[in-house]
Design an enzyme around this catalytic site. Structure first.
Site, PDB file in Angstrom:
ATOM      1  N   THR A 141       1.619  -0.987   0.136  1.00  0.00           N
ATOM      2  CA  THR A 141       0.465  -0.182   0.771  1.00  0.00           C
ATOM      3  C   THR A 141       1.375   1.244   0.478  1.00  0.00           C
ATOM      4  O   THR A 141       2.268   1.175   0.335  1.00  0.00           O
ATOM      5  CB  THR A 141      -0.716  -0.183   1.449  1.00  0.00           C
ATOM      6  N   ASP A 142       0.546   2.955  -0.586  1.00  0.00           N
ATOM      7  CA  ASP A 142       0.534   3.933  -0.584  1.00  0.00           C
ATOM      8  C   ASP A 142       1.176   3.962   1.068  1.00  0.00           C
ATOM      9  O   ASP A 142       1.791   4.729   1.666  1.00  0.00           O
ATOM     10  CB  ASP A 142       0.301   4.513  -1.305  1.00  0.00           C
ATOM     11  N   GLU A 143       0.179   3.543   1.818  1.00  0.00           N
ATOM     12  CA  GLU A 143       0.465   4.448   3.594  1.00  0.00           C
ATOM     13  C   GLU A 143       1.552   4.102   4.034  1.00  0.00           C
ATOM     14  O   GLU A 143       2.108   4.367   5.308  1.00  0.00           O
ATOM     15  CB  GLU A 143      -0.848   3.652   4.081  1.00  0.00           C
ATOM     16  N   TYR A 167      -1.776  -1.060  10.829  1.00  0.00           N
ATOM     17  CA  TYR A 167      -1.706  -1.821   9.103  1.00  0.00           C
ATOM     18  C   TYR A 167      -1.106  -1.237   8.989  1.00  0.00           C
ATOM     19  O   TYR A 167       0.297  -2.192   7.877  1.00  0.00           O
ATOM     20  CB  TYR A 167      -3.037  -1.545   8.565  1.00  0.00           C
ATOM     21  N   LYS A 171       2.124  -3.579   7.789  1.00  0.00           N
ATOM     22  CA  LYS A 171       2.618  -3.516   5.701  1.00  0.00           C
ATOM     23  C   LYS A 171       4.018  -2.923   5.538  1.00  0.00           C
ATOM     24  O   LYS A 171       5.025  -3.683   4.786  1.00  0.00           O
ATOM     25  CB  LYS A 171       1.782  -2.792   4.635  1.00  0.00           C
TER      26      LYS A 171
HETATM   27  P1  NAD Z   1     -10.020  -7.898   1.496  1.00  0.00           P
HETATM   28  O1  NAD Z   1      -9.933  -7.073   3.348  1.00  0.00           O
HETATM   29  O2  NAD Z   1     -10.535  -7.537   1.140  1.00  0.00           O
HETATM   30  O3  NAD Z   1      -9.121  -9.020   1.719  1.00  0.00           O
HETATM   31  C1  NAD Z   1      -8.099  -9.672   2.058  1.00  0.00           C
HETATM   32  C2  NAD Z   1      -8.290 -10.838   1.937  1.00  0.00           C
HETATM   33  O4  NAD Z   1      -6.969 -11.662   2.680  1.00  0.00           O
HETATM   34  C3  NAD Z   1      -9.987 -11.492   2.591  1.00  0.00           C
HETATM   35  O5  NAD Z   1     -10.670 -12.672   1.209  1.00  0.00           O
HETATM   36  C4  NAD Z   1      -9.061 -12.549   3.367  1.00  0.00           C
HETATM   37  O6  NAD Z   1      -9.908 -13.524   3.575  1.00  0.00           O
HETATM   38  C5  NAD Z   1      -7.348 -13.012   2.780  1.00  0.00           C
HETATM   39  N1  NAD Z   1      -7.031 -12.977   4.171  1.00  0.00           N
HETATM   40  C6  NAD Z   1      -7.211 -12.395   5.636  1.00  0.00           C
HETATM   41  N2  NAD Z   1      -6.164 -13.068   6.203  1.00  0.00           N
HETATM   42  C7  NAD Z   1      -5.857 -14.106   6.032  1.00  0.00           C
HETATM   43  C8  NAD Z   1      -4.687 -15.284   5.959  1.00  0.00           C
HETATM   44  N3  NAD Z   1      -4.409 -15.519   7.357  1.00  0.00           N
HETATM   45  N4  NAD Z   1      -4.879 -16.334   5.073  1.00  0.00           N
HETATM   46  C9  NAD Z   1      -5.440 -15.991   4.377  1.00  0.00           C
HETATM   47  N5  NAD Z   1      -5.846 -15.589   3.459  1.00  0.00           N
HETATM   48  C10 NAD Z   1      -5.850 -13.948   4.220  1.00  0.00           C
HETATM   49  O7  NAD Z   1      -8.182  -6.301   1.602  1.00  0.00           O
HETATM   50  P2  NAD Z   1      -8.192  -6.064  -0.305  1.00  0.00           P
HETATM   51  O8  NAD Z   1      -8.681  -4.472   0.170  1.00  0.00           O
HETATM   52  O9  NAD Z   1      -8.987  -7.449  -1.531  1.00  0.00           O
HETATM   53  O10 NAD Z   1      -6.782  -5.529  -0.304  1.00  0.00           O
HETATM   54  C11 NAD Z   1      -6.028  -6.853  -0.622  1.00  0.00           C
HETATM   55  C12 NAD Z   1      -4.291  -6.089  -0.698  1.00  0.00           C
HETATM   56  O11 NAD Z   1      -4.252  -5.177  -0.922  1.00  0.00           O
HETATM   57  C13 NAD Z   1      -3.473  -5.783   0.535  1.00  0.00           C
HETATM   58  O12 NAD Z   1      -2.458  -6.707   0.902  1.00  0.00           O
HETATM   59  C14 NAD Z   1      -3.933  -4.875   0.710  1.00  0.00           C
HETATM   60  O13 NAD Z   1      -2.801  -5.175   2.281  1.00  0.00           O
HETATM   61  C15 NAD Z   1      -3.784  -4.231  -0.458  1.00  0.00           C
HETATM   62  N6  NAD Z   1      -3.599  -3.179  -0.625  1.00  0.00           N
HETATM   63  C16 NAD Z   1      -4.950  -2.129  -0.649  1.00  0.00           C
HETATM   64  C17 NAD Z   1      -5.456  -1.587  -1.424  1.00  0.00           C
HETATM   65  C18 NAD Z   1      -6.890  -0.668  -1.165  1.00  0.00           C
HETATM   66  O14 NAD Z   1      -7.592   0.109  -0.876  1.00  0.00           O
HETATM   67  N7  NAD Z   1      -8.522  -1.936  -0.324  1.00  0.00           N
HETATM   68  C19 NAD Z   1      -5.046  -0.066  -1.098  1.00  0.00           C
HETATM   69  C20 NAD Z   1      -3.708  -1.348  -1.463  1.00  0.00           C
HETATM   70  C21 NAD Z   1      -2.936  -1.889  -1.553  1.00  0.00           C
END
Ligand code: NAD
Length: 370
Positions: A141-143, A167, A171
């Site tokens: 993430t950018d955070e 969080y 990350k």
């Molecule tokens: P989300 O919370 O919607 O999905 C996370 C998924 O990971 C879920 O399906 C969950 O069941 C699974 N999960 C969690 N813990 C687990 C474990 N211990 N073992 C196996 N599976 C597990 O998240 P998202 O928004 O889809 O984000 C996905 C990735 O992208 C993350 O790594 C997040 O840090 C990164 N990200 C998200 C955003 C955003 O805006 N949502 C932006 C930048 C980066």
């Protein structure tokens, strides 16, 4: 090289039942030459309904598996003869990390460590040509970069890390582990750092879907502080495409920032949603913006995130297809047409009470970024 030039691979996607992971699985599974192996524990954020359109596809398989169990992950990598890993599994919600950080350290740090060790063992067993092509793409993430003031230069790939929430700290830790596995063991990794995503299948505790659904329910739309915090918004299918491009053409050991070129204040985001809803499904009386309320700000609320995504554009030829204006319309239409998906989440079956979705102050949960 275009996103689809490579095929015939087995691609493991961790967190493939989540918001972004499911968009990645749906996209990659379109190439029937590739096989998609979804590894997901199915926490509250994981939802197999996100994958209903590919659930029966012959080139898609799901493993309900926690990533912290390295030996079990290694067994899947071996059984499926995986060629690449897209690592998205994480705890992802900032407000939840403030309420309870332990699970964030468990999954985001220890889980990433377990994934790296499983990948390293597996990679070391591959014949030279397959080891050469193997990739571990870590989605971050950018955070991790901290926050910016108006006028500051946007985050670039060399911006020092300065995470502010449990969080983002978890990350950032994971990113450092991934880099170390590259430096120490030579594991072919790529790290991506992306801005805020929005789009179909977005879990309704996050800002955009919660504002859409609360507005439709005629509930208040509380915003932290004055709503002046700025985020860069990326349509989720654009992110999925960027990850496919990075997987196909990214340079091993390199970092890529991914952004939407769409900086908006939170209050602008909420007002835009309200005005699109006014146009598509007008209220009986008044306008949706009348439902906006302002709440006390939360601690450590980063002011501004902005992404300098020139590297991925110049080196890999990727840039977002959607503007915020086109993407938000697609998103709102999707939520209007897919009540079957969000209704169970809003009600008892996903513990709405526990999420605070049924409380009047609930939308505070959603007003911080990710
Ligand atoms: P989300 O919370 O919607 O999905 C996370 C998924 O990971 C879920 O399906 C969950 O069941 C699974 N999960 C969690 N813990 C687990 C474990 N211990 N073992 C196996 N599976 C597990 O998240 P998202 O928004 O889809 O984000 C996905 C990735 O992208 C993350 O790594 C997040 O840090 C990164 N990200 C998200 C955003 C955003 O805006 N949502 C932006 C930048 C980066």
């Amino acid at each position: 090289m275009t996103a689809n030039e490579k095929s015939g691979r087995v691609i493991a996607v961790t967190g493939g039942a989540g918001f972004i992971g499911s968009a990645v699985c749906r996209r990659l599974a379109r190439n029937r030459q590739d096989r998609i192996v979804n590894i997901d524990k199915l926490t509250y954020a994981g939802n197999l309904d996100n994958l209903s359109e590919i659930a029966e596809a012959p080139n898609y398989v799901f493993y309900r598996q926690c990533i912290c169990d390295g030996p079990a992950v290694l067994e899947i990598l071996r059984r499926e003869r995986v060629d690449a890993i897209l690592h998205l599994a994480a705890e992802s919600h900032v407000d939840r990390s403030i309420e309870g950080a332990a699970v964030f350290l468990e999954t985001n740090v220890i889980g990433t460590f377990a994934m790296l060790e499983a990948a390293r063992t597996y990679w070391s067993e591959l014949p030279a040509d397959r080891a050469e092509r193997f990739r571990f793409v870590h989605v971050s993430t950018d955070e991790v970069y901290g926050d910016l003031q108006p006028g500051d230069a946007a985050f670039h790939e060399d911006t020092p890390y300065d995470p502010h929430s449990p969080y983002s700290a978890s990350k950032a830790s994971a990113d450092h582990l991934v880099s170390a596995w590259r430096s120490t063991y030579g594991l072919p990794v790529i790290i991506t750092n992306c801005s805020n995503n929005y789009g179909p299948y977005h879990f309704p505790e996050k800002l955009i879907p919660l504002v859409i659904l609360n507005a439709l329910d005629e509930r208040p739309l509380p915003v932290y502080g004055t709503g002046e915090n700025i985020r860069d918004w990326l349509f989720v299918d654009d992110h999925a495409e960027a990850l496919e491009v990075v997987l196909n053409s990214g340079t091993s050991g390199r970092k890529y920032n991914i952004g939407g070129a769409a900086e908006k204040t939170n209050i602008d985001v909420v007002r835009t949603i309200c005005s699109v809803l006014d146009e598509i499904v007008p209220r009986a009386q008044g306008r949706y913006a009348d439902l906006i309320t302002f709440e006390a700000d939360r601690p450590g609320h980063d002011f501004r995130y902005a992404i300098d995504a020139r590297r991925i554009d110049e080196e890999l030829g990727w840039r977002p297809r959607e503007t915020f204006e086109t993407g938000i319309r697609k998103t709102i239409r999707w939520f209007l047409e897919n009540q079957w998906w969000w209704e169970p989440i809003r009600s008892h079956s996903y513990g709405g009470e526990r999420l605070g979705l049924l409380r009047s102050d609930s939308t505070k949960l959603a007003t911080q970024g990710h």
